[in-house]
Design an enzyme around this catalytic site. Structure first.
Site, PDB file in Angstrom:
ATOM      1  N   ASP A  12       6.210  -0.850  -0.609  1.00 50.84           N
ATOM      2  CA  ASP A  12       6.689  -0.578   0.741  1.00 50.84           C
ATOM      3  C   ASP A  12       8.125  -1.075   0.841  1.00 50.84           C
ATOM      4  O   ASP A  12       8.377  -2.270   0.736  1.00 50.84           O
ATOM      5  CB  ASP A  12       5.801  -1.288   1.767  1.00 50.84           C
ATOM      6  CG  ASP A  12       6.281  -1.044   3.187  1.00 50.84           C
ATOM      7  OD1 ASP A  12       6.075   0.079   3.683  1.00 50.84           O
ATOM      8  OD2 ASP A  12       6.872  -1.945   3.789  1.00 50.84           O
ATOM      9  N   GLU A  96       7.153   5.463  -0.701  1.00 51.70           N
ATOM     10  CA  GLU A  96       7.176   6.330   0.471  1.00 51.70           C
ATOM     11  C   GLU A  96       8.341   7.302   0.379  1.00 51.70           C
ATOM     12  O   GLU A  96       9.398   6.949  -0.120  1.00 51.70           O
ATOM     13  CB  GLU A  96       7.389   5.488   1.732  1.00 51.70           C
ATOM     14  CG  GLU A  96       6.349   4.455   1.952  1.00 51.70           C
ATOM     15  CD  GLU A  96       6.842   3.378   2.919  1.00 51.70           C
ATOM     16  OE1 GLU A  96       6.209   3.244   3.967  1.00 51.70           O
ATOM     17  OE2 GLU A  96       7.831   2.710   2.613  1.00 51.70           O
ATOM     18  N   ASP A 180       3.850  -4.996   6.063  1.00 53.94           N
ATOM     19  CA  ASP A 180       4.383  -4.349   4.865  1.00 53.94           C
ATOM     20  C   ASP A 180       3.362  -4.369   3.721  1.00 53.94           C
ATOM     21  O   ASP A 180       3.265  -3.420   2.947  1.00 53.94           O
ATOM     22  CB  ASP A 180       5.688  -5.029   4.428  1.00 53.94           C
ATOM     23  CG  ASP A 180       6.771  -4.936   5.494  1.00 53.94           C
ATOM     24  OD1 ASP A 180       6.702  -3.991   6.316  1.00 53.94           O
ATOM     25  OD2 ASP A 180       7.665  -5.790   5.512  1.00 53.94           O
TER      26      ASP A 180
END
Ligand SMILES: [Zn+2]
Length: 230
Positions: A12, A96, A180
């Site tokens: 993340d 991501e 996170d």
């Protein structure tokens, strides 16, 4: 293709920290730009005060350029070290697909994100992964990984960027976790679902040397059922 037997990890990318890994490791963000921003702003003002075409202005522009390069080099070093470490030690890295241009419209975030260099992180990770036999999976959206409970699948639609802790409101779960870390664990979980989808498409090699974009599984609306099966 070299063989990499390392674990699968979800990453993340953050604003307050450079990254949080699904195994709990946090990579601090050195925030080089922020530290030097005052100096850069002062140098920018110095440039604008000087008369166009003057020697003094040329000198001020050179000084400003030097400061920008220092920031860039420091940032590049941090990202290089991190991407090398990931590519060498992990067999699969799930990241991501940050909508960076969309996020940059938010001025509070713009400076921090520009500092971290998300796009550069992704570019480096993908080419280094090819060298070390690591597979990179790029998740298609970033929000669901933050808003979904990694324990039971419950979705916190009201989660904002200010919420640093994820609190699951599903009575059967009640998970409380760093925001996170929760997102990183959700990303790691995608590694399993993506290999299925790749097999279905007959593209088992996707992800080596280039990115494999996977969609997050559609969110189910029965958290209690999900929790029982988990
Ligand atoms: Zn939960």
């Amino acid at each position: 293709m070299p063989v990499n037997n390392g674990p699968t990890v979800g990453v993340d990318l953050g604003v307050k920290t450079l990254a949080t890994l699904s195994d709990g490791i946090v990579i601090p963000n050195h925030r080089h730009l922020k530290r030097r921003l005052k100096k850069i702003k002062r140098l920018q003002r110095a440039v604008s005060r000087r008369k166009k075409g003057s020697q003094n202005r040329k000198k001020a522009v050179r000084t400003l350029g030097k400061e920008y390069r220092k920031v860039g080099n420091q940032r590049a070093n941090t990202v290089h070290q991190f991407t090398s470490r990931l590519a060498k030690t992990k067999s699969v890295v799930v990241i991501e697909d940050l909508n960076v241009s969309g996020m940059l419209k938010n001025h509070h975030l713009a400076q921090a994100i520009g500092d971290v260099g998300f796009g550069e992180f992704r570019r480096q990770l993908i080419y280094k992964a090819a060298w070390y036999g690591c597979r990179v999976i790029v998740a298609s959206r970033w929000e669901p990984s933050s808003k979904t409970c990694s324990g039971c699948g419950w979705v916190d639609e009201d989660l904002t960027l200010a919420d640093r802790v994820f609190r699951c409101e599903n009575p059967g779960c009640g998970l409380v976790m760093d925001r996170d870390l929760n997102a990183a664990i959700n990303l790691r979980k995608l590694a399993g679902s993506s290999s299925e989808s790749q097999n279905a498409c007959g593209e088992a090699s996707a992800g080596y040397g280039r990115e494999a974009v996977v969609k997050l599984a559609p969110v189910k609306q029965e958290p209690s059922t999900l929790c029982a099966s988990a």
